[in-house]
Design an enzyme around this catalytic site. Sequence first.
Site, PDB file in Angstrom:
ATOM      1  N   LYS A 249      12.786  -4.160  -1.460  1.00 27.03           N
ATOM      2  CA  LYS A 249      12.389  -4.801  -0.192  1.00 27.03           C
ATOM      3  C   LYS A 249      12.903  -6.238  -0.138  1.00 27.03           C
ATOM      4  O   LYS A 249      13.438  -6.691   0.878  1.00 27.03           O
ATOM      5  CB  LYS A 249      10.855  -4.735  -0.085  1.00 27.03           C
ATOM      6  CG  LYS A 249      10.203  -5.506   1.034  1.00 27.03           C
ATOM      7  CD  LYS A 249       9.555  -6.813   0.599  1.00 27.03           C
ATOM      8  CE  LYS A 249       8.516  -6.700  -0.483  1.00 27.03           C
ATOM      9  NZ  LYS A 249       7.962  -8.004  -0.897  1.00 27.03           N
TER      10      LYS A 249
ATOM     11  N   THR B  42       5.336 -11.675  -0.349  1.00 24.93           N
ATOM     12  CA  THR B  42       6.761 -11.931  -0.119  1.00 24.93           C
ATOM     13  C   THR B  42       7.183 -11.226   1.162  1.00 24.93           C
ATOM     14  O   THR B  42       7.219  -9.994   1.224  1.00 24.93           O
ATOM     15  CB  THR B  42       7.627 -11.423  -1.285  1.00 24.93           C
ATOM     16  OG1 THR B  42       7.179 -12.033  -2.495  1.00 24.93           O
ATOM     17  CG2 THR B  42       9.091 -11.776  -1.054  1.00 24.93           C
TER      18      THR B  42
ATOM     19  N   LYS C  27      11.948 -17.915  -1.755  1.00 27.44           N
ATOM     20  CA  LYS C  27      11.539 -16.743  -2.533  1.00 27.44           C
ATOM     21  C   LYS C  27      12.607 -15.647  -2.484  1.00 27.44           C
ATOM     22  O   LYS C  27      12.933 -15.025  -3.500  1.00 27.44           O
ATOM     23  CB  LYS C  27      10.196 -16.228  -1.992  1.00 27.44           C
ATOM     24  CG  LYS C  27       9.720 -14.926  -2.554  1.00 27.44           C
ATOM     25  CD  LYS C  27       9.444 -15.002  -4.038  1.00 27.44           C
ATOM     26  CE  LYS C  27       9.217 -13.616  -4.618  1.00 27.44           C
ATOM     27  NZ  LYS C  27       9.244 -13.611  -6.075  1.00 27.44           N
TER      28      LYS C  27
HETATM   29  P1  NAP Z   1       1.044  -3.936  -5.106  1.00 29.98           P
HETATM   30  O1  NAP Z   1       0.402  -3.787  -6.440  1.00 29.98           O
HETATM   31  O2  NAP Z   1       1.871  -2.822  -4.565  1.00 29.98           O
HETATM   32  O3  NAP Z   1      -0.112  -4.341  -4.059  1.00 29.98           O
HETATM   33  C1  NAP Z   1       0.154  -4.331  -2.685  1.00 29.98           C
HETATM   34  C2  NAP Z   1      -1.080  -4.714  -1.911  1.00 29.98           C
HETATM   35  O4  NAP Z   1      -0.794  -4.634  -0.508  1.00 29.98           O
HETATM   36  C3  NAP Z   1      -2.282  -3.789  -2.162  1.00 29.98           C
HETATM   37  O5  NAP Z   1      -3.464  -4.547  -2.098  1.00 29.98           O
HETATM   38  C4  NAP Z   1      -2.187  -2.828  -0.988  1.00 29.98           C
HETATM   39  O6  NAP Z   1      -3.399  -2.208  -0.650  1.00 29.98           O
HETATM   40  C5  NAP Z   1      -1.776  -3.786   0.109  1.00 29.98           C
HETATM   41  N1  NAP Z   1      -1.218  -3.105   1.273  1.00 29.98           N
HETATM   42  C6  NAP Z   1      -0.072  -2.401   1.343  1.00 29.98           C
HETATM   43  N2  NAP Z   1       0.136  -1.955   2.597  1.00 29.98           N
HETATM   44  C7  NAP Z   1      -0.936  -2.370   3.320  1.00 29.98           C
HETATM   45  C8  NAP Z   1      -1.295  -2.241   4.681  1.00 29.98           C
HETATM   46  N3  NAP Z   1      -0.523  -1.584   5.568  1.00 29.98           N
HETATM   47  N4  NAP Z   1      -2.467  -2.789   5.090  1.00 29.98           N
HETATM   48  C9  NAP Z   1      -3.259  -3.462   4.219  1.00 29.98           C
HETATM   49  N5  NAP Z   1      -2.947  -3.644   2.917  1.00 29.98           N
HETATM   50  C10 NAP Z   1      -1.788  -3.108   2.482  1.00 29.98           C
HETATM   51  O7  NAP Z   1       2.010  -5.201  -5.074  1.00 29.98           O
HETATM   52  P2  NAP Z   1       2.023  -6.541  -5.954  1.00 29.98           P
HETATM   53  O8  NAP Z   1       2.918  -6.339  -7.113  1.00 29.98           O
HETATM   54  O9  NAP Z   1       0.651  -7.036  -6.143  1.00 29.98           O
HETATM   55  O10 NAP Z   1       2.827  -7.492  -4.948  1.00 29.98           O
HETATM   56  C11 NAP Z   1       2.222  -8.075  -3.806  1.00 29.98           C
HETATM   57  C12 NAP Z   1       3.254  -8.980  -3.140  1.00 29.98           C
HETATM   58  O11 NAP Z   1       3.691  -9.966  -4.080  1.00 29.98           O
HETATM   59  C13 NAP Z   1       4.529  -8.265  -2.677  1.00 29.98           C
HETATM   60  O12 NAP Z   1       4.990  -8.884  -1.505  1.00 29.98           O
HETATM   61  C14 NAP Z   1       5.505  -8.495  -3.820  1.00 29.98           C
HETATM   62  O13 NAP Z   1       6.850  -8.453  -3.388  1.00 29.98           O
HETATM   63  C15 NAP Z   1       5.096  -9.895  -4.255  1.00 29.98           C
HETATM   64  N6  NAP Z   1       5.366 -10.237  -5.653  1.00 29.98           N
HETATM   65  C16 NAP Z   1       5.113  -9.336  -6.655  1.00 29.98           C
HETATM   66  C17 NAP Z   1       5.380  -9.694  -7.960  1.00 29.98           C
HETATM   67  C18 NAP Z   1       5.144  -8.750  -9.108  1.00 29.98           C
HETATM   68  O14 NAP Z   1       5.709  -9.007 -10.184  1.00 29.98           O
HETATM   69  N7  NAP Z   1       4.352  -7.697  -8.990  1.00 29.98           N
HETATM   70  C19 NAP Z   1       5.891 -10.970  -8.256  1.00 29.98           C
HETATM   71  C20 NAP Z   1       6.096 -11.879  -7.218  1.00 29.98           C
HETATM   72  C21 NAP Z   1       5.837 -11.494  -5.915  1.00 29.98           C
HETATM   73  P3  NAP Z   1      -3.795  -0.775  -1.285  1.00 29.98           P
HETATM   74  O15 NAP Z   1      -4.371  -1.083  -2.638  1.00 29.98           O
HETATM   75  O16 NAP Z   1      -4.767  -0.207  -0.331  1.00 29.98           O
HETATM   76  O17 NAP Z   1      -2.532   0.034  -1.371  1.00 29.98           O
END
Ligand code: NAP
Length: 291
Positions: free
Chosen positions: A239, A96, A171
Amino acid sequence: MAHYGFLGLGIMGRAMAANLLKAGHKVTVWNRSVDKCAPLVELGATVGDTPRQITAECEITFAMLADPDAARAVCSGADGVAAGIGGGRGYVDMSTVDDLTAQEIAAAVTAAGGRFLEAPVSGTKKPAEDGTLIILAAGDESLYRDALPAFEIMGKMSPFLGAVGQGARMKLVVNMIMGGMLTAFGEGVALALESGLDGEKLLEVLANGALGNPMFASKGALLLKENYPTSFPLKHMQKDLRLALQLGDRLGQPLVTAATANEIFKRARAAGHADDDIAAVYTAIHEKKCK
Ligand code: NAP
């Protein structure tokens, strides 16, 4: 069976990549913190050294990264996505981000000879595990068609929304509504409990009327227990509210409710709930009584 790349194995990416593997596809994964690759390797994934290597090898590479900074970082640089892509191979960014970031990444990928699709998702950890996400695709329509078999594994619905930017906008609108609903809901629960009402009864009354929805049902249970195991990290919702407000600013659209919700999420974030579930926004509501 296809050979897919997958970058970013957080809460969502891990479940989505796992579903591609369980469906029998070959998947090469990469994550900034390498330890998160291990559960996918157990399911048969191979681990790539860099995003560049993966986009050079795979016909389509998916990404699920935290925010605009992460999405840009993974795309750029000597080891980034754009350095490896070419020959019409596809990059599908499911993170996102805002529309301008999606367009910047699209420009870098297409300048390098690749095809780009943005495909942010609606749905949280459980729908990611169940393969029932709503995938909001926009960009290269030929890549959309090529990615559809994977979308059908990861999601239950994947509309094509047009030019790059439209997926991000859709989104952000959806999550802006969700953020406002959750703060209003939290205030309702706080007022109900302060009034001596039974919280479970409130949830029951809401569920059976016009306000019944899966989010109130699932998050309501967390609010009443004041226990916030993470499906959707609160920092990511804040965010999304910030990015929606920036979009509103650019378009001159007043967003009074979303601006207020954003401030409440910021307070919860500042109070140490960044990595808790979005339901923890309730802590910034019910602890702030004025008497
Ligand atoms: P998350 O668990 O916080 O995972 C974030 C990912 O991004 C991890 O793989 C992290 O790597 C990576 N990352 C962060 N900063 C980075 C950087 N500078 N360089 C390379 N990799 C980096 O988040 P998530 O819940 O899976 O969400 C991922 C995306 O989907 C977000 O944009 C979120 O808004 C969206 N989303 C989430 C949900 C939900 O319910 N969770 C639903 C819909 C959409 P590390 O493991 O090394 O930290």
